[in-house]
Write a protein that holds these residues in place. Structure first.
Motif, PDB file in Angstrom:
ATOM      1  N   TYR A  71       0.832  -1.209   0.000  1.00 40.67           N
ATOM      2  CA  TYR A  71       0.000   0.000   0.000  1.00 40.67           C
ATOM      3  C   TYR A  71       0.861   1.251   0.000  1.00 40.67           C
ATOM      4  N   LEU A  72       2.002   1.187   0.673  1.00 36.93           N
ATOM      5  CA  LEU A  72       2.930   2.314   0.655  1.00 36.93           C
ATOM      6  C   LEU A  72       3.428   2.543  -0.770  1.00 36.93           C
ATOM      7  N   ARG A  73       3.864   1.474  -1.426  1.00 38.96           N
ATOM      8  CA  ARG A  73       4.365   1.598  -2.802  1.00 38.96           C
ATOM      9  C   ARG A  73       3.267   2.065  -3.754  1.00 38.96           C
ATOM     10  N   GLU A  74       2.056   1.542  -3.576  1.00 44.10           N
ATOM     11  CA  GLU A  74       0.914   1.935  -4.422  1.00 44.10           C
ATOM     12  C   GLU A  74       0.654   3.434  -4.316  1.00 44.10           C
ATOM     13  N   SER A  75       0.910   4.018  -3.144  1.00 44.88           N
ATOM     14  CA  SER A  75       0.659   5.442  -2.934  1.00 44.88           C
ATOM     15  C   SER A  75       1.805   6.319  -3.432  1.00 44.88           C
ATOM     16  N   GLY A  76       2.859   5.682  -3.951  1.00 40.98           N
ATOM     17  CA  GLY A  76       4.017   6.443  -4.408  1.00 40.98           C
ATOM     18  C   GLY A  76       5.071   6.623  -3.336  1.00 40.98           C
ATOM     19  N   GLY A  77       4.884   5.979  -2.200  1.00 40.24           N
ATOM     20  CA  GLY A  77       5.833   6.091  -1.101  1.00 40.24           C
ATOM     21  C   GLY A  77       6.886   5.002  -1.153  1.00 40.24           C
ATOM     22  N   ALA A  78       7.874   5.123  -0.289  1.00 38.59           N
ATOM     23  CA  ALA A  78       8.955   4.135  -0.225  1.00 38.59           C
ATOM     24  C   ALA A  78       9.521   4.080   1.184  1.00 38.59           C
ATOM     25  N   LEU A  79       9.855   2.879   1.600  1.00 43.96           N
ATOM     26  CA  LEU A  79      10.610   2.674   2.832  1.00 43.96           C
ATOM     27  C   LEU A  79      12.070   2.799   2.427  1.00 43.96           C
ATOM     28  N   THR A  80      12.721   3.909   2.825  1.00 42.92           N
ATOM     29  CA  THR A  80      14.088   4.158   2.373  1.00 42.92           C
ATOM     30  C   THR A  80      15.139   3.675   3.362  1.00 42.92           C
ATOM     31  N   LEU A  81      14.733   3.420   4.608  1.00 44.06           N
ATOM     32  CA  LEU A  81      15.657   2.897   5.610  1.00 44.06           C
ATOM     33  C   LEU A  81      14.870   2.153   6.666  1.00 44.06           C
ATOM     34  N   LEU A  82      15.324   0.958   6.987  1.00 46.95           N
ATOM     35  CA  LEU A  82      14.844   0.186   8.132  1.00 46.95           C
ATOM     36  C   LEU A  82      16.095  -0.270   8.849  1.00 46.95           C
ATOM     37  N   ALA A  83      16.285   0.177  10.088  1.00 45.73           N
ATOM     38  CA  ALA A  83      17.559  -0.042  10.776  1.00 45.73           C
ATOM     39  C   ALA A  83      17.349  -0.453  12.224  1.00 45.73           C
ATOM     40  N   VAL A  84      18.307  -1.224  12.723  1.00 49.50           N
ATOM     41  CA  VAL A  84      18.326  -1.594  14.131  1.00 49.50           C
ATOM     42  C   VAL A  84      18.794  -0.381  14.928  1.00 49.50           C
ATOM     43  N   GLY A  85      18.133  -0.122  16.042  1.00 49.49           N
ATOM     44  CA  GLY A  85      18.511   0.981  16.911  1.00 49.49           C
ATOM     45  C   GLY A  85      19.315   0.507  18.090  1.00 49.49           C
ATOM     46  N   GLY A  86      19.101   1.134  19.225  1.00 48.02           N
ATOM     47  CA  GLY A  86      19.802   0.816  20.464  1.00 48.02           C
ATOM     48  C   GLY A  86      19.806   2.036  21.349  1.00 48.02           C
ATOM     49  N   PRO A  87      20.747   2.106  22.282  1.00 48.70           N
ATOM     50  CA  PRO A  87      20.833   3.285  23.149  1.00 48.70           C
ATOM     51  C   PRO A  87      21.445   4.466  22.386  1.00 48.70           C
ATOM     52  N   TRP A  88      21.167   5.659  22.871  1.00 50.02           N
ATOM     53  CA  TRP A  88      21.689   6.880  22.271  1.00 50.02           C
ATOM     54  C   TRP A  88      23.203   6.977  22.438  1.00 50.02           C
ATOM     55  N   LEU A  89      23.857   7.577  21.479  1.00 53.65           N
ATOM     56  CA  LEU A  89      25.236   8.018  21.637  1.00 53.65           C
ATOM     57  C   LEU A  89      25.228   9.405  22.291  1.00 53.65           C
ATOM     58  N   ILE A  90      24.285  10.241  21.856  1.00 50.63           N
ATOM     59  CA  ILE A  90      24.021  11.530  22.493  1.00 50.63           C
ATOM     60  C   ILE A  90      22.536  11.527  22.835  1.00 50.63           C
ATOM     61  N   GLY A  91      22.222  11.510  24.086  1.00 44.78           N
ATOM     62  CA  GLY A  91      20.840  11.475  24.523  1.00 44.78           C
ATOM     63  C   GLY A  91      20.730  10.775  25.865  1.00 44.78           C
ATOM     64  N   PRO A  92      19.504  10.603  26.349  1.00 46.44           N
ATOM     65  CA  PRO A  92      19.311   9.979  27.659  1.00 46.44           C
ATOM     66  C   PRO A  92      19.892   8.568  27.696  1.00 46.44           C
ATOM     67  N   GLU A  93      20.734   8.291  28.690  1.00 46.37           N
ATOM     68  CA  GLU A  93      21.399   6.994  28.780  1.00 46.37           C
ATOM     69  C   GLU A  93      20.437   5.846  29.038  1.00 46.37           C
ATOM     70  N   ASP A  94      19.280   6.117  29.622  1.00 48.26           N
ATOM     71  CA  ASP A  94      18.338   5.048  29.942  1.00 48.26           C
ATOM     72  C   ASP A  94      17.266   4.879  28.860  1.00 48.26           C
ATOM     73  N   GLU A  95      17.444   5.520  27.713  1.00 48.32           N
ATOM     74  CA  GLU A  95      16.453   5.441  26.639  1.00 48.32           C
ATOM     75  C   GLU A  95      17.042   4.699  25.448  1.00 48.32           C
ATOM     76  N   ARG A  96      16.224   3.857  24.833  1.00 56.23           N
ATOM     77  CA  ARG A  96      16.660   3.124  23.654  1.00 56.23           C
ATOM     78  C   ARG A  96      15.503   3.034  22.669  1.00 56.23           C
ATOM     79  N   TRP A  97      15.862   2.884  21.403  1.00 52.93           N
ATOM     80  CA  TRP A  97      14.883   2.663  20.338  1.00 52.93           C
ATOM     81  C   TRP A  97      15.307   1.404  19.605  1.00 52.93           C
ATOM     82  N   ASP A  98      14.368   0.479  19.421  1.00 55.91           N
ATOM     83  CA  ASP A  98      14.689  -0.815  18.816  1.00 55.91           C
ATOM     84  C   ASP A  98      14.924  -0.722  17.315  1.00 55.91           C
ATOM     85  N   LYS A  99      14.124   0.078  16.637  1.00 56.71           N
ATOM     86  CA  LYS A  99      14.280   0.257  15.194  1.00 56.71           C
ATOM     87  C   LYS A  99      14.040   1.704  14.838  1.00 56.71           C
TER      88      LYS A  99
END
Length: 150
Positions: A71-99
């Motif tokens: 449906y994204l492609r049908e609308s003319g959109g694109a997933l340009t990046l899907l990446a593994v996250g983790g803890p911040w290099l600069i940011g709250p030490e107790d916060e993480r993002w998985d993707k």
């Protein structure tokens, strides 16, 4: 980890949607998504989508991606990046993002058409089951300053 005040951000608020529209973005828009998954997906809001056995939030999100891409492609959109996250290099030490994801749309109108497509919405419960917390930041590209090199 949850924010200190335990606030979770899963959907845009009405005021955030209004501010997005009032930006008057012309041309393409890229959505920066930061995602934190539940340990076990919670399909209580969409039991019709639940698998026979429990799965992780990450696995539920993979199901969401597989459902969404046509449906994204049908609308003319694109997933340009899907990446593994983790803890911040600069940011709250107790916060993480998985993707992290970057999703590009040719226009705000294309994004809104995609986001309201009935067949896309039928699988949105996989995202709901997967996500513990998220952030969505609409981005518009800037031209490099004169003399800047990539």
């Amino acid at each position: 980890m949850k924010p200190a005040d335990n606030t979770r951000y899963l959907e845009p608020t009405q005021s955030a949607g209004m501010r997005f529209m009032l930006r008057g973005i012309e041309g393409g828009v890229t959505m920066l998504n930061l995602l934190r998954f539940r340990e076990i997906a919670d399909y209580s809001a969409n039991p019709e989508l639940a698998p026979a056995a429990p799965i992780s939030g990450a696995e539920a999100f993979d199901r969401y991606i597989c459902h969404t891409l046509p449906y994204l492609r049908e609308s003319g959109g694109a997933l340009t990046l899907l990446a593994v996250g983790g803890p911040w290099l600069i940011g709250p030490e107790d916060e993480r993002w998985d993707k992290a994801m970057l999703v590009r749309q040719s226009s705000v109108a294309s994004f809104l058409a995609f986001a309201s497509h009935a067949d896309y919405l039928a699988g949105l419960g996989h995202r709901t089951a997967a996500i513990e917390d998220s952030r969505l930041l609409p981005l518009t590209e800037l031209a490099l300053p004169p003399g800047a090199l990539l």
